[in-house]
Motif scaffolding. Structure first.
Motif, PDB file in Angstrom:
ATOM      1  N   LEU A   1       0.778  -1.040   0.117  1.00 42.78           N
ATOM      2  CA  LEU A   1      -0.049   0.048  -0.125  1.00 42.78           C
ATOM      3  C   LEU A   1       0.859   1.262   0.113  1.00 42.78           C
ATOM      4  O   LEU A   1       0.577   2.127  -0.784  1.00 42.78           O
ATOM      5  CB  LEU A   1      -0.857   0.056   1.269  1.00 42.78           C
ATOM      6  N   GLU A   2       1.858   1.323   0.824  1.00 42.13           N
ATOM      7  CA  GLU A   2       2.790   2.372   0.767  1.00 42.13           C
ATOM      8  C   GLU A   2       3.723   2.629  -0.527  1.00 42.13           C
ATOM      9  O   GLU A   2       3.891   3.547  -0.941  1.00 42.13           O
ATOM     10  CB  GLU A   2       3.937   2.383   1.859  1.00 42.13           C
ATOM     11  N   ARG A   3       3.939   1.549  -1.196  1.00 41.33           N
ATOM     12  CA  ARG A   3       4.440   1.581  -2.527  1.00 41.33           C
ATOM     13  C   ARG A   3       3.523   2.394  -3.734  1.00 41.33           C
ATOM     14  O   ARG A   3       4.080   2.907  -4.332  1.00 41.33           O
ATOM     15  CB  ARG A   3       4.784   0.237  -2.950  1.00 41.33           C
ATOM     16  N   ILE A   4       2.276   1.802  -3.438  1.00 40.51           N
ATOM     17  CA  ILE A   4       1.181   2.263  -4.489  1.00 40.51           C
ATOM     18  C   ILE A   4       1.227   3.746  -4.169  1.00 40.51           C
ATOM     19  O   ILE A   4       0.993   4.597  -5.207  1.00 40.51           O
ATOM     20  CB  ILE A   4      -0.073   1.489  -4.261  1.00 40.51           C
ATOM     21  N   LYS A   5       0.720   4.428  -2.848  1.00 44.44           N
ATOM     22  CA  LYS A   5       0.756   5.626  -2.399  1.00 44.44           C
ATOM     23  C   LYS A   5       2.279   6.684  -2.965  1.00 44.44           C
ATOM     24  O   LYS A   5       1.865   7.820  -3.648  1.00 44.44           O
ATOM     25  CB  LYS A   5       0.728   5.962  -0.848  1.00 44.44           C
ATOM     26  N   ARG A   6       3.128   6.028  -2.950  1.00 45.60           N
ATOM     27  CA  ARG A   6       4.430   6.604  -3.396  1.00 45.60           C
ATOM     28  C   ARG A   6       4.358   6.842  -4.907  1.00 45.60           C
ATOM     29  O   ARG A   6       4.717   7.698  -5.506  1.00 45.60           O
ATOM     30  CB  ARG A   6       5.856   5.957  -2.787  1.00 45.60           C
ATOM     31  N   LEU A   7       3.987   5.738  -5.686  1.00 43.64           N
ATOM     32  CA  LEU A   7       3.720   5.781  -7.127  1.00 43.64           C
ATOM     33  C   LEU A   7       3.000   6.748  -7.610  1.00 43.64           C
ATOM     34  O   LEU A   7       2.995   7.497  -8.682  1.00 43.64           O
ATOM     35  CB  LEU A   7       3.347   4.379  -7.537  1.00 43.64           C
ATOM     36  N   GLU A   8       1.609   6.831  -6.733  1.00 41.40           N
ATOM     37  CA  GLU A   8       0.458   7.723  -7.172  1.00 41.40           C
ATOM     38  C   GLU A   8       1.180   9.294  -7.029  1.00 41.40           C
ATOM     39  O   GLU A   8       0.987   9.960  -7.757  1.00 41.40           O
ATOM     40  CB  GLU A   8      -0.719   7.582  -6.607  1.00 41.40           C
ATOM     41  N   LYS A   9       1.978   9.614  -5.769  1.00 42.47           N
ATOM     42  CA  LYS A   9       2.394  10.838  -5.750  1.00 42.47           C
ATOM     43  C   LYS A   9       3.342  11.172  -6.758  1.00 42.47           C
ATOM     44  O   LYS A   9       3.490  12.307  -7.361  1.00 42.47           O
ATOM     45  CB  LYS A   9       3.183  10.894  -4.187  1.00 42.47           C
ATOM     46  N   PHE A  10       4.557  10.133  -7.106  1.00 42.92           N
ATOM     47  CA  PHE A  10       5.291  10.320  -8.172  1.00 42.92           C
ATOM     48  C   PHE A  10       4.635  10.712  -9.561  1.00 42.92           C
ATOM     49  O   PHE A  10       5.144  11.584 -10.277  1.00 42.92           O
ATOM     50  CB  PHE A  10       6.025   9.252  -8.375  1.00 42.92           C
ATOM     51  N   LYS A  11       3.420   9.958  -9.988  1.00 44.24           N
ATOM     52  CA  LYS A  11       2.757  10.416 -11.117  1.00 44.24           C
ATOM     53  C   LYS A  11       2.165  11.932 -11.072  1.00 44.24           C
ATOM     54  O   LYS A  11       2.177  12.395 -12.304  1.00 44.24           O
ATOM     55  CB  LYS A  11       1.436   9.269 -11.365  1.00 44.24           C
ATOM     56  N   GLU A  12       1.768  12.185  -9.897  1.00 44.56           N
ATOM     57  CA  GLU A  12       1.161  13.583  -9.787  1.00 44.56           C
ATOM     58  C   GLU A  12       2.268  14.713 -10.062  1.00 44.56           C
ATOM     59  O   GLU A  12       2.016  15.649 -10.446  1.00 44.56           O
ATOM     60  CB  GLU A  12       0.566  13.931  -8.415  1.00 44.56           C
TER      61      GLU A  12
END
Length: 309
Positions: A298-309
């Motif tokens: 879940l933490e990895r997914i959150k970091r990936l979403e922030k990176f895309k933003e």
């Protein structure tokens, strides 16, 4: 801040339109309100009535999968909609929609992660059947005992969840979610509070067609949730019971001219008790590792979403 109203519906053509129209689109401290309807395999005009009333998104199951399955479908879609807060509302209009601010304000103020609308804050309302209240309180006290946290109403569906809470919910039973989600989030250390609500009692329950079936299914859900989150406690208690019976049997057998109990049987019970505890210990290690992996993912997914933003 975005609020998603999650409405579970099954053959609610007579009530869902009025319920949706009552939902306010402007709420203090909320920038956007969206209504998400999960149609759990309805065979009537529930979908058409929801569309006419202005539902923003409707997800339909091909067949009736159950309230628990509908809830998880709604949670997954609420996350994809970018919800900061999710409020679950039954499509039958039993809950007082005007009290949505009472549910979400403690979350906005960071007092709780989950707020449960309780119908029994001051005991049994005069409009509620005594038998139904008795059954509700039995399960409420059982869930409270298992969780080690006092609840006054664990069957209500009128609740609010924070963004962090919905991202960590794990409900695996399709039958219902009300008890399981409280235990799941409580064991995950989320803050759960209650607020009193008013309601209109519905006589024809969609879920409780058979009291015996509901009781057995609910007990199964509570037991399996306890085993998953607290395996040492669950298997340890069972093992202690077996070992205690075995020890008592040996003590009784040692009394001269009294009841004679097979020594092999009593020794077997003691051994099974020890094995049960070891299974609980092993399950604890496995489930902890699984929980850690889920949290890390879940933490990895959150970091990936922030990176895309």
């Amino acid at each position: 801040m975005k609020l998603v109203i999650l409405m579970l519906a099954y053959n609610e053509e007579e009530r869902i339109e009025k319920t949706i129209l009552r939902i306010p689109r402007k709420i203090p401290n909320i920038d956007q309100v969206e209504i998400l309807v999960v149609n759990d395999g309805s065979t009537d005009n529930t979908v058409d009535m929801a569309m006419n009333a202005g539902a923003d998104k409707i997800i339909s199951h091909k067949t009736n999968l159950g309230v628990g399955a509908g809830f998880m479908t709604g949670i997954r879609n609420s996350i994809s909609l970018g919800a900061d807060i999710v409020v679950t509302v039954d499509a039958d209009g039993e809950a007082n929609i005007d009290q949505i601010p009472d549910l979400i304000n403690p979350i906005i103020n960071n007092q709780f992660d989950v707020v449960v609308g309780t119908r029994f804050w001051k005991g049994n309302p005069s409009t509620y059947k005594k038998l139904n209240y008795f059954g509700n309180q039995i399960f409420t006290k059982l869930v409270s005992f298992v969780a080690g946290h006092k609840f006054t109403d664990t069957q209500t569906g009128f609740r609010a969840y924070s963004k962090d809470a919905i991202e960590n919910i794990t409900v695996v039973n399709n039958f219902t979610y009300t008890q399981e989600v409280l235990l799941d989030l409580h064991f995950k250390k989320f803050r759960i509070g209650e607020t009193p609500i008013s309601f209109k009692h519905r006589e024809d329950s969609r879920l409780v067609h058979s009291i015996t079936r509901y009781t057995l299914r609910s007990l199964s859900i509570i037991s399996s949730t306890l085993v998953y989150h607290r395996p040492i406690m669950a298997f340890g208690l069972f093992g202690a019971l077996l070992s205690s019976i075995g020890i008592i049997s040996k003590l009784i057998s040692s009394i001269p001219n009294f009841i004679e109990i097979n020594s092999t049987l009593s020794s077997g019970l003691i051994l099974l008790g020890a094995v049960s505890f070891m299974i609980g210990l092993f399950a604890h290690i496995v489930f902890k590792r699984q929980a850690f992996s889920e949290k890390d993912l879940l933490e990895r997914i959150k970091r990936l979403e922030k990176f895309k933003e």
